[in-house]
Design a protein around this motif. Sequence first.
Motif, PDB file in Angstrom:
ATOM      1  N   GLY A  64      67.735  78.160  87.650  1.00 31.88           N
ATOM      2  CA  GLY A  64      69.015  78.133  88.547  1.00 31.88           C
ATOM      3  C   GLY A  64      69.821  78.771  87.791  1.00 31.88           C
ATOM      4  N   GLU A  65      70.721  78.976  87.314  1.00 31.60           N
ATOM      5  CA  GLU A  65      72.046  79.837  86.893  1.00 31.60           C
ATOM      6  C   GLU A  65      70.974  79.964  84.942  1.00 31.60           C
ATOM      7  OE1 GLU A  65      73.317  82.351  88.828  1.00 31.60           O
ATOM      8  OE2 GLU A  65      71.753  81.411  90.108  1.00 31.60           O
ATOM      9  N   ILE A 345      77.424  59.070  95.370  1.00 26.13           N
ATOM     10  CA  ILE A 345      78.343  60.254  96.232  1.00 26.13           C
ATOM     11  C   ILE A 345      77.965  60.191  97.652  1.00 26.13           C
ATOM     12  CG2 ILE A 345      79.848  61.338  94.165  1.00 26.13           C
ATOM     13  CD1 ILE A 345      77.427  62.977  94.080  1.00 26.13           C
ATOM     14  N   GLY A 346      76.604  59.409  97.538  1.00 27.30           N
ATOM     15  CA  GLY A 346      76.165  59.541  98.855  1.00 27.30           C
ATOM     16  C   GLY A 346      75.230  60.831  99.973  1.00 27.30           C
ATOM     17  N   CYS A 347      74.687  61.269  98.346  1.00 29.66           N
ATOM     18  CA  CYS A 347      73.598  62.738  98.339  1.00 29.66           C
ATOM     19  C   CYS A 347      72.394  62.160  98.728  1.00 29.66           C
ATOM     20  CB  CYS A 347      73.648  63.410  97.493  1.00 29.66           C
ATOM     21  SG  CYS A 347      72.872  62.402  96.561  1.00 29.66           S
ATOM     22  N   ASN A 348      72.057  60.829  98.834  1.00 25.31           N
ATOM     23  CA  ASN A 348      70.850  60.577  99.418  1.00 25.31           C
ATOM     24  C   ASN A 348      69.460  61.244  98.790  1.00 25.31           C
ATOM     25  OD1 ASN A 348      71.537  58.589 101.661  1.00 25.31           O
ATOM     26  ND2 ASN A 348      72.215  60.098 102.929  1.00 25.31           N
ATOM     27  N   LEU A 349      69.534  61.594  97.917  1.00 26.44           N
ATOM     28  CA  LEU A 349      68.532  62.019  97.148  1.00 26.44           C
ATOM     29  C   LEU A 349      66.946  61.142  96.223  1.00 26.44           C
ATOM     30  CD1 LEU A 349      70.060  65.087  94.745  1.00 26.44           C
ATOM     31  CD2 LEU A 349      68.317  65.103  96.594  1.00 26.44           C
ATOM     32  N   PRO A 389      71.925  63.128  90.517  1.00 25.25           N
ATOM     33  CA  PRO A 389      72.755  64.145  90.225  1.00 25.25           C
ATOM     34  C   PRO A 389      74.748  63.630  89.467  1.00 25.25           C
ATOM     35  CG  PRO A 389      73.401  64.196  92.741  1.00 25.25           C
ATOM     36  CD  PRO A 389      72.330  62.660  92.138  1.00 25.25           C
TER      37      PRO A 389
ATOM     38  N   ASN B  28      73.685  77.854  93.995  1.00 22.68           N
ATOM     39  CA  ASN B  28      72.941  76.422  93.346  1.00 22.68           C
ATOM     40  C   ASN B  28      73.781  75.157  92.853  1.00 22.68           C
ATOM     41  OD1 ASN B  28      70.415  77.561  92.033  1.00 22.68           O
ATOM     42  ND2 ASN B  28      71.126  79.026  91.810  1.00 22.68           N
ATOM     43  N   TYR B  31      73.018  70.168  95.830  1.00 24.47           N
ATOM     44  CA  TYR B  31      72.530  68.739  95.972  1.00 24.47           C
ATOM     45  C   TYR B  31      71.482  68.982  96.700  1.00 24.47           C
ATOM     46  CZ  TYR B  31      74.804  67.287  91.832  1.00 24.47           C
ATOM     47  OH  TYR B  31      76.722  67.265  90.762  1.00 24.47           O
ATOM     48  N   TYR B  32      71.218  69.879  97.695  1.00 18.87           N
ATOM     49  CA  TYR B  32      69.775  69.412  98.958  1.00 18.87           C
ATOM     50  C   TYR B  32      70.743  68.161  99.424  1.00 18.87           C
ATOM     51  CZ  TYR B  32      65.734  70.890 100.602  1.00 18.87           C
ATOM     52  OH  TYR B  32      64.619  70.529 101.474  1.00 18.87           O
ATOM     53  N   CYS B  33      71.250  67.041  99.729  1.00 20.04           N
ATOM     54  CA  CYS B  33      70.798  65.952 100.029  1.00 20.04           C
ATOM     55  C   CYS B  33      70.934  65.862 101.280  1.00 20.04           C
ATOM     56  CB  CYS B  33      72.693  65.666 100.620  1.00 20.04           C
ATOM     57  SG  CYS B  33      74.256  66.296  99.172  1.00 20.04           S
ATOM     58  N   ARG B  93      80.042  66.685  96.766  1.00 23.43           N
ATOM     59  CA  ARG B  93      80.536  67.409  95.398  1.00 23.43           C
ATOM     60  C   ARG B  93      82.251  67.193  95.155  1.00 23.43           C
ATOM     61  NH1 ARG B  93      77.720  70.759  91.685  1.00 23.43           N
ATOM     62  NH2 ARG B  93      78.263  69.534  90.265  1.00 23.43           N
TER      63      ARG B  93
END
Lengths: 418, 444
Positions: A64-65, A345-349, A389, B28, B31-33, B93
């Motif tokens: 990443g960064e 938060i609903g990201c579904n990861l 996350p 970056n 989160y690539y949800c 986010r």
Amino acid sequence: MADLSVNFAGIKSPNPFWLASGPLTNTGYQVSKAFDEGWGGAVWKTVGEPVINVSSRLASIDYGERRMMGLNNIELISDRSVEDNLKEIAEVKRRFPHHAVIVSMMFESNPKLWADMVKQVEDTGADGIELNFGCPHGMSERGMGSVIGQVPEYAEQITRYATEGSSIPVIVKLTPNVTDVRMPGRAAVAGGANALSLINTINSVMGVDIDSWMPIPQVDGRGSHGGYCGPAVKPIALHMVSSLYNDRRIRVPICGIGGIETWRDVVEFMLLGSQAVQVCTAAMHYGFRMVRELTEGLNDYLNRRGIAQVSQIVGGAANRVGDWNDLRLSYSFQVVAKIHEEKCIGCNLCYIACEDGAHQCIDRIPGQKNPVVRAEDCVGCNLCSLVCPVPDCIEMLPVDHGVSETWRQRQERLSSLS
Amino acid sequence: MAIELHQDSRFQEVVPPLSPKEAMEEANRCYYCYDAPCIKACPTGIDIPVFIRQIATGDLEASARTILDANILGATCARICPTEALCEGGCVRNEDSRPVSIGRLQRVATDHARTANVPDLPPLPVRGRGRVSVVGAGPAGLGAAAVLCRMGYHVDIYDEKDEGGGLDTFGIVSYREPIAVSLWEVSLVKKMGATFHFGVRIGRDLEWTQLRSQSDAVIVAVGLGRVPRLEIPGEDLPGVWDALDLVEATKTQPLDDISLGKRVVVVGAGNTAVDAATCANRLGAEEVTVLYRRGQDAMPAYQYEYVFAKQDGVIYRWWTVPVEILGHGRVEALRCLRTRAAEGKETDRRATLEVIPDSEFIMPVDAVIRAIGQEKPLNLWEAIGAQTQNNRVVVDPETFETSVRGVYAIGDCLAKPGEATVVGAVADGKQAAWAIHRQLAKVV
């Protein structure tokens, strides 16, 4: 204030933070500056027959960064004369009598040479010797470094060359480029080693430039394997430290090395059996000043827990790391994921990770933000909680099924039945 | 090119591009949800997590392709979409930090495509044959044309202007979107094979019946018309402007040729009023005042547009209505009255208003700019014979087909309630294109 001082196999140091042998301990200037800024000890860059280096020498991988998650080097041992190194070691030791100065050494397999060099090192007033049995590049092709560490018989023999004539503690630095690090560890102890340090760098090729098709790093169009270190290697180092600490045939102090960047890393290494630690990549990245955060962080940690002396935490978690066969089987004990909907938060990861990469036990409910775990199907693998996350959003709740049985116990039970 | 591009520093794009480093950091943060809410919040359904990941992995070409595949006006939308109400409003986010700057990342990818000669979009796997005419080369028409061209249809686009892009080209202030961006998007559709017929007005240069008979389907995407008149005395004095004419002038003429004077009044408080007021400010007006007959809570402009105007020093006078423009030979003053809500809530845009007695006052002004909405194309619907209701053309909500078979209407000309957006117009166009394909290919 917690007492951070350590006595490592007879080597006294105001704190457990040592600089590892490397580019950052090449000169008296560097080591003196590091001591002024708060490091408790330093392992001088490996002294030996002076080498000729190549350029370039380092490469890193980023994530990443964040820069330099992993670092690789093809620099060899000291390229300065033995005399210059020993003279500066003596000067540093005179100026810093209460700091730990350890001299890393690498010479060919000649007992007379070793006896002579050990004497010369002792004469500097150095507190200890570290045998470099780990360097995986360059020196290994000349019959030194990791080729010694990879053959227990060699390791024992060279260790003995050093220990026989030495009145100061001898630490053997082990290579991780082996199948089972306990074998060279035991050999070093058999050869008289007073302590072990690990890990040295891991053999690696850092990458390929996909535009030029050149290896990374490259020396005028050619590359080579080099030693990998930095935060990415920490888990490998922790495993090896704990396996030596828990080995009954190895009862010598261990100095932990490998990806240490923060005081938290230091605590983990100590809990798994390190009495002191060595830092290289992080100090090369940020400079010697980073020792301040290590010192304050470790001190505050010990104070918070009411621990007076840092040695009290050494090995505190090591006996919890052992064989898989001693883990309770999942019909005996497991964890089950619980998604806290108020935090989701609903990201579904978690959903897609479980669906594609695990055991298909998370459901999405139309019109609802948070997915839901089908507890009865959850195997407790942790994947969902790892990809989530949001801190503490997915909790792994323990479920004790009553019976307590490990694989070993199960095998014993079944064999007693038959 | 029919339009001479004017680069004037006074109208430089306000929002700077992200630097490569900023773009990488921001990408970056995504989160690539999975089944991401940002995608659902985008009317054109751009696969936002994918295009952002393609930026993060250093493939700007693929990133632009992902965007343009779903929205041929991705470069315009990157700049002028109300992202906080759409994709960024949906970003997860918002809940743990701040939303990913999707709009600005989209600009990084589309700017790359615009300047680096990225290969054309591939044809769609679905193939069709036929001739479709599109009336209006604005966002809705281009959105429909891109899909139809990629399916293999022969597409003719008619527009009365001498360049394409519609409001994107002529109606968006340059400091929000440089004209070159819009013209590049038009060029994409040209490269896809659409034939543009500029300077053609249906009913004047080409009869409707002829257009209809030479096409298998017709899409009407003419947008809305001019800003309506205030219907007050003095409106024909020099110095009275239609806000859209003013914006167009700033994009097609040297700025020094436009003379507004020192004191400028804008009537209306929508997003176009903000455009007019901030244009006036950049053209050198010393005092720019927006008059609105209702209060701030009923203001139709987006909050960020209002903030933008306030940052430009624009004065808002709420509950004020102009009743007469005064002047000898040109605008000199504006006679106004104060208003209040007679019935209903003050925040309600439909509340009836009344004039406060003895509240009259006179403002000395040099220019008056009308920004009170746009006229609906009622004459066109009549010519086509399409059924209307409450002055709006009636369309099937799924297919956008009007009451006339084979004739579709999309975009701003529908005058749907709520704020009209470019991205909404493109979405209409895509949906109508697919409906036409189903019809012409006889797909059930």
